[in-house]
Design a protein around this motif. Structure first.
Motif, PDB file in Angstrom:
ATOM      1  N   ALA A  54       0.821  -1.201   0.000  1.00  0.00           N
ATOM      2  CA  ALA A  54       0.000   0.000   0.000  1.00  0.00           C
ATOM      3  C   ALA A  54       0.857   1.254   0.000  1.00  0.00           C
ATOM      4  N   GLN A  55       0.492   2.184  -0.807  1.00  0.00           N
ATOM      5  CA  GLN A  55       1.069   3.515  -0.770  1.00  0.00           C
ATOM      6  C   GLN A  55      -0.081   4.454  -0.415  1.00  0.00           C
ATOM      7  N   THR A  56      -0.128   4.910   0.832  1.00  0.00           N
ATOM      8  CA  THR A  56      -1.211   5.774   1.266  1.00  0.00           C
ATOM      9  C   THR A  56      -1.308   6.992   0.372  1.00  0.00           C
ATOM     10  N   SER A  57      -2.526   7.392   0.061  1.00  0.00           N
ATOM     11  CA  SER A  57      -2.751   8.506  -0.848  1.00  0.00           C
ATOM     12  C   SER A  57      -2.060   9.766  -0.354  1.00  0.00           C
ATOM     13  N   MET A  58      -1.376  10.431  -1.268  1.00  0.00           N
ATOM     14  CA  MET A  58      -0.691  11.674  -0.942  1.00  0.00           C
ATOM     15  C   MET A  58      -1.299  12.833  -1.732  1.00  0.00           C
ATOM     16  N   ALA A  95       1.163  -8.962   4.940  1.00  0.00           N
ATOM     17  CA  ALA A  95      -0.044  -8.490   5.624  1.00  0.00           C
ATOM     18  C   ALA A  95      -1.213  -8.417   4.646  1.00  0.00           C
ATOM     19  N   THR A  96      -2.338  -8.917   5.052  1.00  0.00           N
ATOM     20  CA  THR A  96      -3.537  -8.878   4.195  1.00  0.00           C
ATOM     21  C   THR A  96      -4.029  -7.457   4.014  1.00  0.00           C
ATOM     22  N   ASN A  97      -4.053  -6.709   5.078  1.00  0.00           N
ATOM     23  CA  ASN A  97      -4.486  -5.314   5.033  1.00  0.00           C
ATOM     24  C   ASN A  97      -3.261  -4.423   4.864  1.00  0.00           C
ATOM     25  N   LYS A  98      -3.138  -3.803   3.706  1.00  0.00           N
ATOM     26  CA  LYS A  98      -1.957  -2.991   3.404  1.00  0.00           C
ATOM     27  C   LYS A  98      -2.119  -1.523   3.809  1.00  0.00           C
ATOM     28  N   THR A  99      -3.252  -1.157   4.358  1.00  0.00           N
ATOM     29  CA  THR A  99      -3.524   0.234   4.688  1.00  0.00           C
ATOM     30  C   THR A  99      -2.452   0.821   5.614  1.00  0.00           C
ATOM     31  N   ASP A 100      -1.884   1.943   5.205  1.00  0.00           N
ATOM     32  CA  ASP A 100      -0.909   2.698   5.986  1.00  0.00           C
ATOM     33  C   ASP A 100       0.392   1.958   6.268  1.00  0.00           C
ATOM     34  N   LEU A 101       0.641   0.863   5.579  1.00  0.00           N
ATOM     35  CA  LEU A 101       1.941   0.204   5.719  1.00  0.00           C
ATOM     36  C   LEU A 101       2.965   0.914   4.831  1.00  0.00           C
ATOM     37  N   PRO A 102       4.248   0.743   5.100  1.00  0.00           N
ATOM     38  CA  PRO A 102       5.267   1.480   4.353  1.00  0.00           C
ATOM     39  C   PRO A 102       5.302   1.120   2.881  1.00  0.00           C
ATOM     40  N   GLY A 103       5.681   2.095   2.086  1.00  0.00           N
ATOM     41  CA  GLY A 103       5.766   1.873   0.647  1.00  0.00           C
ATOM     42  C   GLY A 103       7.146   1.474   0.170  1.00  0.00           C
ATOM     43  N   ASN A 104       8.107   1.422   1.091  1.00  0.00           N
ATOM     44  CA  ASN A 104       9.488   1.074   0.739  1.00  0.00           C
ATOM     45  C   ASN A 104      10.009   0.055   1.738  1.00  0.00           C
ATOM     46  N   LEU A 105      10.565  -1.043   1.224  1.00  0.00           N
ATOM     47  CA  LEU A 105      10.966  -2.148   2.094  1.00  0.00           C
ATOM     48  C   LEU A 105      12.449  -2.473   1.921  1.00  0.00           C
TER      49      LEU A 105
END
Length: 275
Positions: free
Chosen positions: A30-34, A206-216
């Motif tokens: 997930a990449q939270t909307s910016m 993680a099943t729910n990607k909401t607000d997880l980091p976009g870079n690993l």
């Protein structure tokens, strides 16, 4: 990162306890909307990087600027940061950046409640959200004071833990989500350092990607200088310059006549904006 600096043996023991199996994940991180904010253009580095507990002196960084490494990871803060940082100042950041170095800021935040190692700061299910928010504010303040501007990526360091412990894993993900939301509210990009056997796996699968980091930034010590050939999860995850790979630890090297012991990384992702 913070924990493995105590000894190479202990680090491998911790990794083994966390479990060495890697299961492929699926889905796009997930990449939270910016959209609500105008973000500075991402500064991306692709090439070899290194990390070491204490930032080297400016003279050592000058000697090491031979072309082999192009980026260095530095510990900007966190109560679990393992080493003093006498060299890491705003003037140091300005000096090494002027040489051409790209910098990868790491923040050693609260660690999991089920982690066996002693840490000055551990999160709990009850305080995960509030602690994640306060640690994010501290991370931004520390990075900003060093001259790392809005739009920079900040990488949260999460050491190995038992991700099969559901209550522990849920608390960690709550903390990470709050930390990432706090970064993004201040216009800093969210990154995460963890192990393919545990902490990084928890993010990637993680099943729910909401607000997880976009870079690993994944720790997998296979001595392979790549972010693709050994990528253990779905190929569509963390694409478009969003990966780092720590592939070798405790490497004693000499460049420009100066010897340091570092961990080796290959990088294809965002770094700090210092110019």
């Amino acid at each position: 990162m913070a924990e493995h600096r105590q000894s190479k043996k202990r680090r491998y023991m911790t990794w083994a306890v966390a479990g060495a199996a890697v299961v492929a994940g699926a889905g796009i991180a997930a990449q939270t909307s910016m959209a609500a904010t105008t973000w500075p253009a991402q500064k991306t580095f692709t090439g070899r990087a290194f990390d070491t507990c204490t930032a080297p002196s400016a003279s050592a960084m000058k000697a090491w600027h031979t072309g082999y490494y192009g980026a260095a990871a530095v510990y900007v803060g966190g109560k679990n940061r393992g080493c003093a940082q006498p060299n890491l100042t705003a003037s140091w950041v300005k000096s090494v950046s002027s040489l051409g170095w790209k910098l990868i800021p790491i923040y050693v935040g609260a660690q999991p409640p089920c982690q066996t190692s002693a840490n000055p700061e551990k999160l709990t299910a009850a305080n995960a959200a509030s602690l994640g928010a306060s640690d994010a504010a501290d991370a931004v303040a520390k990075a900003s004071a060093l001259g790392m501007k809005a739009g920079s990526a900040l990488y949260l360091d999460m050491e190995p833990y038992d991700i099969t412990n559901k209550s522990c894993n849920d608390a960690v993900l709550t903390y990470v989500r709050a930390f990432d939301k706090g970064l993004r509210a201040k216009v800093y990009r969210a990154g995460f350092y963890g192990f393919t056997s545990s902490s990084a796996k928890a993010i990637a699968t993680a099943t729910n990607k909401t607000d997880l980091p976009g870079n690993l930034w994944y720790a997998l010590w296979d001595k392979k200088d790549t972010t693709t050939a050994d990528w253990p999860w779905g190929s569509t995850q963390f694409t478009d310059h969003s990966r780092g790979h720590q592939y070798m630890v405790n490497s004693k090297e000499t460049h420009g006549g100066v010897t340091l012991t570092v961990d080796r990384d290959t990088w294809d992702g965002p770094v700090a904006i210092t110019g």
